[in-house]
Design an enzyme around this catalytic site. Structure first.
Site, mmCIF file in Angstrom:
data_model
loop_
_atom_site.group_PDB
_atom_site.id
_atom_site.type_symbol
_atom_site.label_atom_id
_atom_site.label_comp_id
_atom_site.label_asym_id
_atom_site.label_seq_id
_atom_site.Cartn_x
_atom_site.Cartn_y
_atom_site.Cartn_z
ATOM 1 N N ASP A 1 0.860 -1.177 0.000
ATOM 2 C CA ASP A 1 0.000 0.000 0.000
ATOM 3 C C ASP A 1 0.907 1.242 0.000
ATOM 4 O O ASP A 1 2.134 1.147 0.045
ATOM 5 C CB ASP A 1 -0.937 -0.021 1.212
ATOM 6 C CG ASP A 1 -2.251 0.699 0.943
ATOM 7 O OD1 ASP A 1 -2.239 1.675 0.168
ATOM 8 O OD2 ASP A 1 -3.289 0.302 1.501
ATOM 9 N N GLU B 1 -10.587 5.975 4.685
ATOM 10 C CA GLU B 1 -9.599 5.367 5.561
ATOM 11 C C GLU B 1 -9.698 5.874 7.002
ATOM 12 O O GLU B 1 -10.783 6.000 7.546
ATOM 13 C CB GLU B 1 -8.198 5.526 4.947
ATOM 14 C CG GLU B 1 -8.111 4.908 3.554
ATOM 15 C CD GLU B 1 -6.704 4.864 2.996
ATOM 16 O OE1 GLU B 1 -5.737 4.613 3.760
ATOM 17 O OE2 GLU B 1 -6.557 5.067 1.770
#
Length: 644
Positions: free
Chosen positions: A321, A530
């Site tokens: 990521d 997120e």
């Protein structure tokens, strides 16, 4: 070869010398012709042969370049060529320019690709983007409902079509690689990424995963070897299943936190969608920031190499990521040199280093030369990346197809998104006790009230990962689209008077309440993504509760909740006449009006449990202690008005 006949005055010795010279020239010609054939450039050769041939020709620096993914803003032609960059990405909200057209996107990527093709071996870059509910970074793209809404449809065929449309709109901008789908099984709605999950139920996530992967990448033959990547053609993209593994099971739903559970439960709850993705030929898998029982996923060799690559036979590449190597330590970037070694030896193949690529490249080269990072591991990583590039046909067709630009936000895709919205809405209440149903609403009302912050705002309607990483409010961010208010106006009679107010004054409503046939109240969450979306309270943001009470206590009302997850609703439920969970429907607000006014019936079912209080969380279908406000799978149905 023709015989040499000695001319007059031409000695036999001279003739032998001339013949020898001709033979040498012929041999040299054969050698030149042989050198001109390069196996890795031959599309007729098996992919594995092409990969092996290309890897054998590469320098260490060229190999490390393939393992490096940098941000668009840094990807100049000189950087791509100097570092042999293998991949470029657009982070959330990183277009080539504000409101960039599909053609502008293509021009940018063409320039980058041409720079890559000028390197010694001419290896094309692979450009990636988060296309998680449509090609959501592109202006004028079709924005589909987020995954939680697609889970509510229970319609695998629809989800496959959405995957196919997303792939085509991503290709329309010249991008061949999508960081999608998210196959997380969200077990706690307090998690800020819960809307990216199809469901709390593993089997439902599996169903949707198999469908969307084949939509994005293309169909897989029943005889196709498990784990080998598939990208069917130039209108498909390479997909990326994420975030491996257990990201939806962290403690208290805290993003990037620790998932505490047995190996058996990890395999039972969170692993099955990845196996389905591998079976369907997923090209890449992104690793989660989170940990499993205290071990960071990015350094978990057992789960990445031994389980995913060896036992599950995954042959695509594993990617980190965003800046995830930095986040292995706290504070981030501490002991970075060692973190690189840990992640690569754990099985990471491509590293997302949007900004610090020079340090990354230098450190990997240094460790490879001193033996700290094994060349076998580097060769395996590069081979996996190249396997995907060859599978995609990037070596044969590296440049964007200009003919595809017309597909960005095209009418057929918007109709598909509208259908998805219709099927995603879940009707949770329709009429008070012993009262008549409220929905479908009458199109011939004399006067109606539309209230709430989310009634006329495309940004709020779409949520996070829209135009920017976090998303934001406003009607000028998506280019095209229809708000819920606009859809209501389009659905009702031309004679119907519509009053709009975001935060109505209760006294004003009280004075004119007899004039309204009904009210449509649209409230919900602000956009987020997120960690910014982590929420331990899950209450409806202000002034939503006041709007519900002030309107619904005085006027017959339908409340439409626009949110990425269930919220605390029980205190207001008795006040409502009808209640609809709309999730994050995207740009096509007409789909909301289609079911509210009875052109289509409600069919959506809850993809996750609707709790009464956050004190019950986590609470999921199948738990021993299970006392929800609305259970998993609940949803009232209605029939279209024409069928009644």
């Amino acid at each position: 070869m023709a015989m040499l006949v000695p001319r007059k005055g031409f000695s036999p010795a001279a003739a032998r010398v001339a013949c020898l010279l001709l033979l040498l020239v012929a041999a040299a010609g054969t050698s030149v012709a042989g050198a001109a054939y390069v196996k890795y450039k031959d599309p007729k050769r098996p992919i594995q042969e092409r990969v092996a041939d290309l890897v054998s020709r590469m320098t260490l620096e060229e190999k490390i370049g393939q393992m490096t993914q940098i941000e668009r803003a840094n990807a100049s032609s000189s950087v791509i060529q100097k570092y042999f960059v293998g991949s470029v990405l657009s982070g959330g909200g990183s277009p080539p320019s504000e409101k960039a057209s599909a053609a502008t996107w293509q021009q940018m990527i063409t320039k980058m690709q041409k720079a890559a093709l000028k390197t010694r071996l001419g290896i094309p870059i692979i450009y990636g983007i988060d296309a998680v509910h449509g090609n959501n970074n592109a202006y004028n793209a079709t924005i589909f409902p987020h995954n939680i809404g697609l889970g509510a449809t229970r319609d695998a065929s629809l989800v496959k079509l959405i995957g196919r449309a997303t792939a085509l709109e991503t290709r329309a901008t010249g991008i061949p690689y999508a960081f999608a789908p998210c196959v997380a099984v969200c077990r706690d709605p307090r998690w800020g990424r819960c809307y990216e999950s199809f469901s709390e139920d593993t089997k439902l996530v599996q169903l949707m995963t198999a469908s969307v992967v084949t939509g994005l990448q293309g169909d897989v033959s029943s005889r196709h070897p498990k784990g080998v990547p598939v990208v069917a053609g130039s209108k498909n993209v390479a997909g990326c299943a994420k975030h491996y593994v257990g990201d939806g099971g962290t403690k208290r739903g805290i993003n990037e936190n620790n998932t505490v559970m047995s190996f058996h439960d990890l395999m039972r709850i969170h692993m099955p969608p990845y196996d389905d993705a591998v079976i369907k030929g997923i090209s890449s898998i992104m690793i989660s920031y989170s940990s499993w029982n205290g071990v960071k996923m990015h350094e978990n060799k057992f789960l990445i190499t031994q389980l995913l690559k060896e036992r599950m036979h995954f042959r695509g590449f594993v990617i980190t990521d965003w800046q995830a190597v930095d986040k292995i330590t706290n504070p981030p970037h501490q002991h970075y040199y060692h973190s690189i070694q840990e992640t690569l030896h754990a099985g990471i193949d491509m590293v997302m280093v949007p900004y610090d690529y020079t340090e990354f490249v230098a450190d990997v080269i240094s460790q490879a030369k001193n033996g700290s990072i094994k060349m076998d591991r580097i060769n395996d990583a590069v081979s996996r990346i190249l396997r995907v590039k060859f599978t995609m046909g990037l070596f044969e067709e590296p440049l964007p197809d200009r003919r595809l630009t017309e597909h960005l936000g095209c009418k057929s895709h918007r109709e598909l998104a509208r259908d998805a919205v219709r099927k995603s809405l879940v009707l949770l209440k329709n009429g008070k006790k012993d009262g008549a149903p409220v929905v479908p609403l009458s199109k011939n009302a004399k006067k109606i009230l539309v209230a709430g912050s989310h009634a006329h705002d495309l940004g709020l309607q779409c949520g996070g990962w829209t135009n920017t990483w976090q998303g934001h409010a406003g009607n000028n961010i998506t280019g095209q689209g229809t708000t819920i208010l606009e859809a209501v106006k389009s659905a009702v009679s031309n004679k119907t008077i519509i009053d709009l107010t975001e935060h109505p004054d209760k006294d004003s409503i009280s004075k004119s309440k007899e004039q309204y046939d009904y009210a449509v109240v649209v409230v919900g969450e602000p956009p987020y993504a997120e960690t910014a979306g982590d929420n331990q309270n899950l209450t409806i943001p202000s002034p939503g509760p006041d709007v519900i009470r002030d309107v619904c206590e005085l006027v017959k009302c339908v409340v439409v909740l626009v949110s990425g997850r269930p919220l605390v609703i029980e205190p207001y439920l008795d006040t409502m006449d009808a209640f609809v969970a709309a999730w994050l429907p995207g740009t096509e607000g007409h789909g909301v009006a289609d079911v509210l006014f009875g052109d289509y019936g409600f069919t959506g079912k809850l993809p996750r449990t609707w709790f009464r209080s956050v004190d019950q969380l986590p609470m999921n279908y199948g738990d021993k202690l299970y006392d929800p406000l609305f259970p998993f799978g609940y949803g009232l149905t209605t029939k279209p008005v024409t069928d009644s």
